[in-house]
Motif scaffolding. Sequence first.
Motif, PDB file in Angstrom:
ATOM      1  N   GLU A 140      -1.886  -9.555  -2.178  1.00 41.70           N
ATOM      2  CA  GLU A 140      -1.539  -8.577  -1.151  1.00 41.70           C
ATOM      3  C   GLU A 140      -0.620  -9.157  -0.081  1.00 41.70           C
ATOM      4  O   GLU A 140      -0.298  -8.480   0.885  1.00 41.70           O
ATOM      5  N   LYS A 170      -5.635   1.014  -6.080  1.00 42.45           N
ATOM      6  CA  LYS A 170      -4.857   1.127  -4.840  1.00 42.45           C
ATOM      7  C   LYS A 170      -3.405   0.806  -5.109  1.00 42.45           C
ATOM      8  O   LYS A 170      -3.025   0.324  -6.190  1.00 42.45           O
ATOM      9  N   ARG A 172       0.154  -0.749  -2.696  1.00 41.42           N
ATOM     10  CA  ARG A 172       0.550  -1.351  -1.426  1.00 41.42           C
ATOM     11  C   ARG A 172       2.074  -1.418  -1.328  1.00 41.42           C
ATOM     12  O   ARG A 172       2.769  -1.663  -2.314  1.00 41.42           O
ATOM     13  N   LYS A 202      -2.365  11.391  -1.721  1.00 43.48           N
ATOM     14  CA  LYS A 202      -2.687  10.644  -0.504  1.00 43.48           C
ATOM     15  C   LYS A 202      -1.563  10.858   0.510  1.00 43.48           C
ATOM     16  O   LYS A 202      -0.400  10.581   0.220  1.00 43.48           O
ATOM     17  N   SER A 207       0.460   2.772   1.719  1.00 44.75           N
ATOM     18  CA  SER A 207      -0.460   1.866   1.019  1.00 44.75           C
ATOM     19  C   SER A 207      -1.760   2.621   0.741  1.00 44.75           C
ATOM     20  O   SER A 207      -2.788   2.378   1.386  1.00 44.75           O
ATOM     21  N   GLN A 209      -5.247   4.122  -0.891  1.00 45.38           N
ATOM     22  CA  GLN A 209      -6.442   3.652  -1.583  1.00 45.38           C
ATOM     23  C   GLN A 209      -6.953   4.817  -2.437  1.00 45.38           C
ATOM     24  O   GLN A 209      -7.367   5.843  -1.911  1.00 45.38           O
ATOM     25  N   ASP A 211      -9.181   4.660  -5.745  1.00 51.38           N
ATOM     26  CA  ASP A 211     -10.554   4.528  -6.251  1.00 51.38           C
ATOM     27  C   ASP A 211     -10.926   5.730  -7.117  1.00 51.38           C
ATOM     28  O   ASP A 211     -11.970   6.370  -6.917  1.00 51.38           O
TER      29      ASP A 211
END
Length: 421
Positions: A140, A170, A172, A202, A207, A209, A211
Motif C-alpha cells: 500500500e 479493495k 487504492r 462506491k 480508494s 473498500q 469486501d
Amino acid sequence: MAEQLALVIGSIVGGLLLLLLIGVSCCLWRKFCATFTYEELPETPPMATSAASSRQGDRLCQLHTRTQLSRPSGVPFMVPPSFQGRDWVPLHSKELSQAPQDPCLDPKLLPHNASGNLGAACVMGTINPELYKVPEDTSETDFPDGCLGRLWFSVEYQQEAERLLVGLIKARLLQAPSETCSLLVKLYLLPDERRFLQSKTKRKTSSPQFDEHFIFQVSCKSVTQRVLKFSVYHVDRQRKHQLLGQVLFPLKNETLAGDCHHIFWRDLEAENLEPPSEFGDLQFCLSYNDYLSRLTVVVLRAKGLRLQEERSVVSVFVKVSLMNQNKFVKCKKTSAVLGSVNPVYNETFSFKADVTELDTASLSLTVLQSTEGDRSHLLGRVVVGPYMYTRGRELEHWDEMLSKPKELVKRWHALCGPTEP
C-alpha cells in the motif's frame, strides 16, 4: 582361684578391644562427615572489590593459557575458564554483579551491565529485536510511477461443488477524473465476455473498500484455462461508464492449490484501444541479465487471433524459440488456452545466452492452434532480435532490452501471417 584370675584378665582384654573399636569408629565418622561438608567461601568486602578484581585480572590471563581446567585449593568446585575472574554475589544479595573489564576475556562472554534491581538474577545477554521483525507490507506504499491504481482480491476453488469463489477486497489510488468519483468493478471469467458480475458503487473515494464476494460456476477441467478479468469503471453523472483500468489474472494450478482462499494484488493496466492487426497481436516482455547471461521472455497475452473455427478442438498456445545465426538452439511452449481469440498466459521462460551471442541471436514467437492428432495450425509469428534479422518495433524492443539490463520491457507486436516469412 585360677578361674577367677582368668575371668578378670578376659574382662580387661575385652574392655580394651571395646575402647579400640569405639575410637576407630569415631575417626571413621569424622572423616565421613568431612567428605560431605563444603567449605564456605569468605565474602569479599565492598571496599576491596576493585583491588581484588585487578589482582584477579592478572591471574585470569594465566588461567587462559592453561590447557586443562584446574581447581584452586580453597574452592570445593570447578569454575569454567569463561567464568573465572567474575565477582559473583551470594544468593541472598539484592545487587547485580559487575564483570571486570579485562582485555583477556572475549567480549561476547561478558555479561551485559544493567541498571535496576532484578533480585538475585544476573544479566547474561539481551534479545536482538531485529531477529523477530515481521517483513513490512509495502503493497500500500510502494507504487510505481504512472500507476493507474492497485486492486486486492482473493481466489478460492471448491472442487466438490465446482465453484470459483472470488473476493473483491479493495482498491487504492485509482486515477479518477474527479474527486467526487463513483467507482464500480465488473468481473468476467474469460473467454466468456458476455456475462459478468458487478460490485456495488462506491462514491466520493479514489480508494474504495469493497469486501464483496462472487461465485462462478466452472468445471474442474476448464478452471485452470480460464482468466479472471477485473474492469474498474468510473460512473459519471450521466451514468456513463468510463474505464479506468483492468486486471487480467490467469487461473493456474498453483493459484488454486489448497482448500483456503489466497489473497493477491495487481496493478491496473490500461486497455489497448488500438484495433488488432490482420492476424492478431502478441504482447510479451523481454529482459536480459548480463551477470547471469540469462535472456527472459514473459508471454503475456494475445488478441484478435484468427482461429480456425471448423477445427474440432480450439486451443491456442505460444512457442518461444531461441535462434542463433538462424540455427535452432532451444524451444519452450506455453500452456494451451481453450476457445479464446484473446488468450492470456502470463508465463515466463528463460534461456542461457552469453553477451557475445546477442549480436547473432534472435527470438521467434509463434502462435499455434492445436488440432486433432497432436497437430497444430500456425496462426501468426513475430521475430525480435538485432539489426541482422529485424526492423521497426521488433528491433526497438530488442535494443531497449539491451539498454535496460535486468528490467522487463513490455510491448505489443503485430503477428505476421502464416504465408509471410
